[in-house]
Write an enzyme that holds these catalytic residues in place. Structure first.
Site, PDB file in Angstrom:
ATOM      1  N   ASP A  88      51.966  16.682  12.693  1.00 54.70           N
ATOM      2  CA  ASP A  88      50.551  16.365  12.914  1.00 54.70           C
ATOM      3  C   ASP A  88      50.285  14.922  12.452  1.00 54.70           C
ATOM      4  O   ASP A  88      50.659  14.543  11.331  1.00 54.70           O
ATOM      5  CB  ASP A  88      49.720  17.355  12.071  1.00 54.70           C
ATOM      6  CG  ASP A  88      48.242  17.320  12.377  1.00 54.70           C
ATOM      7  OD1 ASP A  88      47.875  16.948  13.515  1.00 54.70           O
ATOM      8  OD2 ASP A  88      47.456  17.692  11.478  1.00 54.70           O
ATOM      9  N   ASN A 273      43.275  22.245  17.212  1.00 51.96           N
ATOM     10  CA  ASN A 273      43.765  22.084  15.840  1.00 51.96           C
ATOM     11  C   ASN A 273      42.768  22.619  14.817  1.00 51.96           C
ATOM     12  O   ASN A 273      41.595  22.224  14.814  1.00 51.96           O
ATOM     13  CB  ASN A 273      43.952  20.597  15.537  1.00 51.96           C
ATOM     14  CG  ASN A 273      45.184  20.020  16.181  1.00 51.96           C
ATOM     15  OD1 ASN A 273      45.780  20.654  17.055  1.00 51.96           O
ATOM     16  ND2 ASN A 273      45.569  18.838  15.763  1.00 51.96           N
ATOM     17  N   ASP A 275      42.486  23.400  10.634  1.00 52.81           N
ATOM     18  CA  ASP A 275      43.016  23.347   9.282  1.00 52.81           C
ATOM     19  C   ASP A 275      41.916  23.664   8.262  1.00 52.81           C
ATOM     20  O   ASP A 275      42.059  24.548   7.425  1.00 52.81           O
ATOM     21  CB  ASP A 275      43.605  21.951   9.014  1.00 52.81           C
ATOM     22  CG  ASP A 275      44.255  21.865   7.648  1.00 52.81           C
ATOM     23  OD1 ASP A 275      44.586  22.917   7.071  1.00 52.81           O
ATOM     24  OD2 ASP A 275      44.435  20.744   7.138  1.00 52.81           O
TER      25      ASP A 275
HETATM   26  P1  13P Z   1      39.836  20.385  11.034  1.00 54.12           P
HETATM   27  O1  13P Z   1      39.655  19.510   9.836  1.00 54.12           O
HETATM   28  O2  13P Z   1      38.582  20.462  11.838  1.00 54.12           O
HETATM   29  O3  13P Z   1      40.380  21.706  10.710  1.00 54.12           O
HETATM   30  O4  13P Z   1      40.911  19.641  11.986  1.00 54.12           O
HETATM   31  C1  13P Z   1      42.291  19.782  11.747  1.00 54.12           C
HETATM   32  C2  13P Z   1      43.093  18.810  12.538  1.00 54.12           C
HETATM   33  O5  13P Z   1      42.666  18.195  13.485  1.00 54.12           O
HETATM   34  C3  13P Z   1      44.494  18.637  12.140  1.00 54.12           C
HETATM   35  O6  13P Z   1      45.119  17.617  12.857  1.00 54.12           O
HETATM   36  O1  G3H Z   2      44.018  16.173  10.337  1.00 55.54           O
HETATM   37  C1  G3H Z   2      44.415  16.385   9.201  1.00 55.54           C
HETATM   38  C2  G3H Z   2      44.829  17.750   8.776  1.00 55.54           C
HETATM   39  O2  G3H Z   2      43.708  18.514   8.389  1.00 55.54           O
HETATM   40  C3  G3H Z   2      45.855  17.651   7.702  1.00 55.54           C
HETATM   41  O3  G3H Z   2      45.304  17.258   6.501  1.00 55.54           O
HETATM   42  O4  G3H Z   2      46.591  15.276   5.738  1.00 55.54           O
HETATM   43  O5  G3H Z   2      45.340  16.721   4.110  1.00 55.54           O
HETATM   44  O6  G3H Z   2      47.422  17.554   5.201  1.00 55.54           O
HETATM   45  P1  G3H Z   2      46.229  16.674   5.314  1.00 55.54           P
HETATM   46 ZN    ZN Z   3      43.891  16.037  13.477  1.00 57.47          ZN
END
Ligand code: 13P
Ligand code: G3H
Ligand code: ZN
Length: 328
Positions: A88, A273, A275
């Site tokens: 990612d 996506n 997270d």
């Molecule tokens: P959210 O913060 O909306 O969950 O998005 C996650 C994301 O785009 C990870 O690449």
């Molecule tokens: O887009 C970002 C994701 O939510 C991942 O977050 O960089 O804190 O692992 P992170």
């Molecule tokens: Zn993202």
């Protein structure tokens, strides 16, 4: 099947009017919670690893946990779980190369913050290396607001994708999917109260709608091509309320309404996506647990319900947002 690329998955998702969930993983309980949901609902799955997750848990641990999930699905559920292992927001050729060499089946190179020509140059370099190794590449055009790999992009510095750029970008880079900016944003604070209106009956903040006109124009220019939406957590109020009730502090968090994401999944969006919603589910659950059991100190006592909260959240997304249940 096991670890696969997203090529076939996206083709089926595009034709079938659904999307695949791409969930971020950082530890064993998160991998287990997500994969348990996908196994139960027979859903195809993308597990994605950020640079931060890789620094936190180490590449090899995450890779082995995902391999273990595939093996466990087969042995305990007799289910051949198809999983894409994806980097990612890769920010350099070297990081993408290291993930490709280390067994990922998909990488994202995110140079959306650079000028168009520089974005094309680095994306093309990653695509050449990835394709030589049987790996697919997601790229990005347009800039989302919110926190990305610990860098905060302000709403003023964000910009929608320009549909007139997408054909040239895809043709010249050879990328396999494209993340676009249509109003989603990273994190649990996607919009300020000033950007929202207020529902006159409930008094709740209502975010500005996604730019479906941009999505339509992009898909008209790239027929059959898989589109990706980042920043697609919906920040469910019940979890925000629970966190605040049990000693946390997340006032006025606002996400993307699930119905709008469902609409996008019926269109050209093949990967969504998520997270922040998993983080909210886990945090809310653990806060509640400690509130009710202040004497607990065995991590298994609070990580067991935490893992279950993630599983229930992912099941909810598979059915209500992605529409990919029964598609694996
Ligand atoms: P959210 O913060 O909306 O969950 O998005 C996650 C994301 O785009 C990870 O690449
Ligand atoms: O887009 C970002 C994701 O939510 C991942 O977050 O960089 O804190 O692992 P992170
Ligand atoms: Zn993202």
């Amino acid at each position: 099947m096991g670890i696969v690329t997203s090529k076939e998955m996206f083709k089926k998702a595009y034709d079938g009017g659904y999307a695949i969930g791409a969930f971020n993983v950082n530890n064993m309980e998160i991998v287990q919670g997500i994969t348990e949901a996908a196994i139960e609902l027979h859903a195809p799955l993308i597990l994605q690893v950020s640079k931060g997750a890789r620094n936190y848990a180490k590449h090899v641990y995450l890779m082995k946990l995902i391999e273990a999930a595939v093996q466990d699905a087969e042995q305990t559920a007799g289910f051949d779980l198809p999983i894409v292992v994806h980097l990612d927001h890769g920010d350099s050729f070297e990081l993408c190369k290291s993930c490709i060499d280390g067994g990922f089946s998909s990488v994202m190179i995110d140079k959306s913050g650079l000028p168009f020509e520089e974005n094309i140059k680095i994306t093309k370099q990653v695509v050449e290396y990835a394709h030589d190794h049987g790996v697919v590449v997601e790229a990005e055009l347009g800039t989302l607001a919110g926190v990305e790999d610990e860098v905060n992009v302000s709403a003023e510095d964000s910009s929608y994708t320009r549909p007139e750029d997408v054909q040239e970008f895809v043709e010249r880079t050879g990328c396999d999917s494209l993340a676009i900016a249509i109003g989603t944003s990273h994190g649990a604070y996607k919009f300020t109260a000033k950007q929202c209106t207020r529902d006159p009956i409930t008094g709740k903040l209502v975010p500005p709608p996604l730019r479906f006109d941009i999505l339509e124009e992009v898909s008209r220019r790239l027929p059959g091509f898989p589109i990706v939406l980042h920043g697609s957590s919906s920040v469910p109020q019940e979890f925000v309320d629970k966190i605040n009730k049990y000693g946390g502090k997340r006032p006025d968090a606002v996400g993307i309404p699930e119905e709008q994401l469902r609409e996008a999944a019926k269109m050209a969006v093949c990967k969504i996506n998520i997270d922040s919603d998993l983080r909210l589910a886990l945090t809310a659950c653990i806060r509640e647990h400690f509130w009710e059991h202040p004497d607990h100190f065995d991590p298994r006592q609070y990580l067991t319900p935490g893992r279950a909260a993630i599983r229930e959240m992912v099941k909810h997304k598979i059915v209500n947002v992605l529409g990919c249940d029964g598609k694996a």
